[in-house]
Design an enzyme around this catalytic site. Structure first.
Site, PDB file in Angstrom:
ATOM      1  N   ASP A  98       0.871  -1.173   0.000  1.00 14.96           N
ATOM      2  CA  ASP A  98       0.000   0.000   0.000  1.00 14.96           C
ATOM      3  C   ASP A  98       0.913   1.230   0.000  1.00 14.96           C
ATOM      4  OD1 ASP A  98       0.940   0.203   2.559  1.00 14.96           O
ATOM      5  OD2 ASP A  98      -0.983   0.005   3.550  1.00 14.96           O
ATOM      6  N   SER A  99       0.320   2.406  -0.166  1.00 10.61           N
ATOM      7  CA  SER A  99       1.151   3.601  -0.352  1.00 10.61           C
ATOM      8  C   SER A  99       1.498   4.280   0.964  1.00 10.61           C
ATOM      9  CB  SER A  99       0.402   4.593  -1.226  1.00 10.61           C
ATOM     10  OG  SER A  99      -0.723   5.096  -0.510  1.00 10.61           O
ATOM     11  N   GLY A 100       0.847   3.869   2.033  1.00 12.68           N
ATOM     12  CA  GLY A 100       1.026   4.542   3.321  1.00 12.68           C
ATOM     13  C   GLY A 100      -0.027   5.612   3.541  1.00 12.68           C
ATOM     14  N   GLY A 101      -0.727   6.006   2.483  1.00 15.16           N
ATOM     15  CA  GLY A 101      -1.723   7.080   2.577  1.00 15.16           C
ATOM     16  C   GLY A 101      -2.827   6.773   3.571  1.00 15.16           C
ATOM     17  N   GLN A 193     -10.699   7.994  -5.990  1.00 18.08           N
ATOM     18  CA  GLN A 193     -11.313   8.562  -4.787  1.00 18.08           C
ATOM     19  C   GLN A 193     -12.586   9.310  -5.200  1.00 18.08           C
ATOM     20  OE1 GLN A 193     -10.681   8.073  -1.663  1.00 18.08           O
ATOM     21  NE2 GLN A 193      -8.628   7.167  -1.614  1.00 18.08           N
ATOM     22  N   ASP A 270      -8.166  -7.077  -0.050  1.00 17.74           N
ATOM     23  CA  ASP A 270      -7.280  -7.297   1.098  1.00 17.74           C
ATOM     24  C   ASP A 270      -8.059  -6.903   2.336  1.00 17.74           C
ATOM     25  OD1 ASP A 270      -6.895  -4.221   0.686  1.00 17.74           O
ATOM     26  OD2 ASP A 270      -6.006  -4.659   2.636  1.00 17.74           O
ATOM     27  N   CYS A 308     -14.671 -27.786   6.029  1.00 14.47           N
ATOM     28  CA  CYS A 308     -13.344 -27.226   5.737  1.00 14.47           C
ATOM     29  C   CYS A 308     -12.310 -28.351   5.677  1.00 14.47           C
ATOM     30  CB  CYS A 308     -12.960 -26.219   6.814  1.00 14.47           C
ATOM     31  SG  CYS A 308     -11.323 -25.508   6.588  1.00 14.47           S
ATOM     32  N   CYS A 310      -8.998 -27.884   5.853  1.00 20.60           N
ATOM     33  CA  CYS A 310      -7.691 -27.422   6.344  1.00 20.60           C
ATOM     34  C   CYS A 310      -7.154 -28.347   7.429  1.00 20.60           C
ATOM     35  CB  CYS A 310      -7.773 -25.972   6.841  1.00 20.60           C
ATOM     36  SG  CYS A 310      -8.190 -25.737   8.578  1.00 20.60           S
ATOM     37  N   CYS A 313      -8.894 -28.126  10.886  1.00 17.28           N
ATOM     38  CA  CYS A 313     -10.190 -28.808  10.977  1.00 17.28           C
ATOM     39  C   CYS A 313     -10.038 -30.328  10.903  1.00 17.28           C
ATOM     40  CB  CYS A 313     -11.128 -28.291   9.885  1.00 17.28           C
ATOM     41  SG  CYS A 313     -11.637 -26.580  10.200  1.00 17.28           S
ATOM     42  N   HIS A 339      -6.852 -21.432   9.971  1.00 12.70           N
ATOM     43  CA  HIS A 339      -8.179 -21.818   9.482  1.00 12.70           C
ATOM     44  C   HIS A 339      -8.849 -20.660   8.750  1.00 12.70           C
ATOM     45  CE1 HIS A 339     -12.319 -23.045   9.163  1.00 12.70           C
ATOM     46  NE2 HIS A 339     -12.605 -21.867   9.687  1.00 12.70           N
TER      47      HIS A 339
END
Ligand SMILES: [Zn+2]
Length: 380
Positions: A98-101, A193, A270, A308, A310, A313, A339
């Site tokens: 990310d840009s930090g903004g 934006q 994200d 699940c 995984c 589980c 999980h």
């Protein structure tokens, strides 16, 4: 119909689509990712509680690194000296920074914003820091990011039309500076934006396309606006975003928010939810959220989610995770995080497969039915 668009620094190809929803491949300098994709957040150069082998097992193909945190500790120049972020954290797949903004914006009154850049104090040692769009690009290039984000000002919510307009226009002037400062072979994504104002969103998109961008991110959403307001912006943008480049909805979200946004044509996501909520005992399952701290799970021999596949589980009971959580054992957070990330990546895989096999409508019906939720209307 499949579309192919080559860029100097990345390739993006839509393989299948279902209305606005699409399944695509994004080829970056360190490998290919399949979209719709979820990017676990590695704030301090680690997705909390997960080794890189764990991340790969869950099917994670790309992770996010935080410019703001890494620039403060251990410092982007130090990371560059140590061979870049990939080498430093032992992750050989793509990283988006990310840009930090957004983090700077989160500091609220502690930050001073001017045309030139932003001024704030380090929360660690109080040191005054001045960061310009050019600095943000330089930091992300020092980290060795595969997808560099343009530095922007996240628009407040709620705010007036005039404030949203001047904030968006500042972000676009910064975007032009970012484009000029960007020198490496990474991809560069611009951020739309404009708050909840449709004409400002359109204007922001037009300007970004004029400046030149490899992908388009939607910023300034999930910052307090209602779900309806967010969906109206997604609906408005869905037929305006260029089809030949990846679209990234920043900071989203819950499984149902992701599924909903895919319907409007979003490719990348994200969010800290799967990791943060895991540490708070909130586990995502195919039937909704389960709070492992609840008393009934104390003696439950069932897995977190019977659907699940995984390793958590397969091997551990709700009772054991409940016990680890109650005794504050770090393994509890680790297993819960594993999980949750696995759940998110399986969800993305199911979404991708359903689009590929022309079964996305059925996927949606099943997804909402299992959770006893009404299916929202979708794109209009
Ligand atoms: Zn599981």
């Amino acid at each position: 119909m499949a579309m192919l668009c080559s860029y100097q620094k990345m390739k993006f190809k839509v393989n299948n689509s279902s209305d606005f929803a699409r399944q695509a491949s994004l080829e970056l300098q360190r490998g290919s990712i399949q979209t719709p994709a979820f990017m676990p957040v590695g704030t301090n150069g680690t997705v909390k509680g997960m080794s890189v082998d764990d991340l790969k097992e869950t099917g994670s193909e790309i992770i996010l690194g935080n410019t703001y945190h890494l620039m403060l500790r251990p410092g982007d120049e130090n990371i560059k000296t140590l061979g870049g972020l990939h080498n430093f954290i032992n992750w050989d797949r793509p990283i988006l920074t990310d840009s930090g903004g957004f983090q700077v914006w989160s500091l609220g009154d502690l930050v001073k914003i001017s045309e030139e850049g932003v001024k704030f104090s380090s929360p660690y040692d109080g040191k005054k820091i001045f960061m310009t769009p050019e600095d943000s690009i330089k930091i992300q290039e020092n980290l060795g990011s595969d997808i560099v984000m343009m530095f922007d000002e996240c628009t407040d919510y709620p705010t007036t039309y005039e404030n949203a307009k001047s904030s968006m226009e500042l972000s676009m002037r910064w975007a032009a500076r970012c484009k000029k400062a960007h020198k490496t072979s990474s991809a560069l994504f611009g951020i739309v934006q404009g708050g909840i104002y449709k004409d400002l969103r359109q204007e922001s998109l037009n300007q970004l396309l004029e400046i030149g961008t490899d992908g388009v991110a939607l910023g300034g959403l999930s910052v307090g606006e209602s779900k309806q307001e967010k969906l109206e912006i997604l609906d408005f943008m869905s037929d305006k975003l260029p089809t030949e480049m990846p679209r990234y909805l920043m900071g989203v979200g819950k499984p149902e928010d992701i599924v909903e946004a895919v319907r409007y044509g979003i490719d990348m996501f994200d969010c800290v939810l799967p990791t943060r909520n895991a540490r708070n005992g909130q586990l995502f399952t195919s039937e909704g959220v389960l709070n492992i701290r609840n008393a009934p799970y104390k003696m439950s021999d069932d897995p977190i989610d019977a659907n699940c596949k995984c390793k958590v589980c397969k091997n551990y009971s709700r009772a054991y995770i409940n016990h680890l959580d109650r005794t504050n054992e770090m393994l509890g957070s680790m297993l819960s995080t594993y999980h949750n990330i696995y759940y998110y990546q399986s969800l993305m895989k199911d979404i991708r497969n359903s689009i590929k096999n022309n079964l996305f409508a059925k996927f949606l019906k099943d997804f909402y039915n299992r959770r006893n939720l009404d299916m929202p209307e979708g794109p209009t």
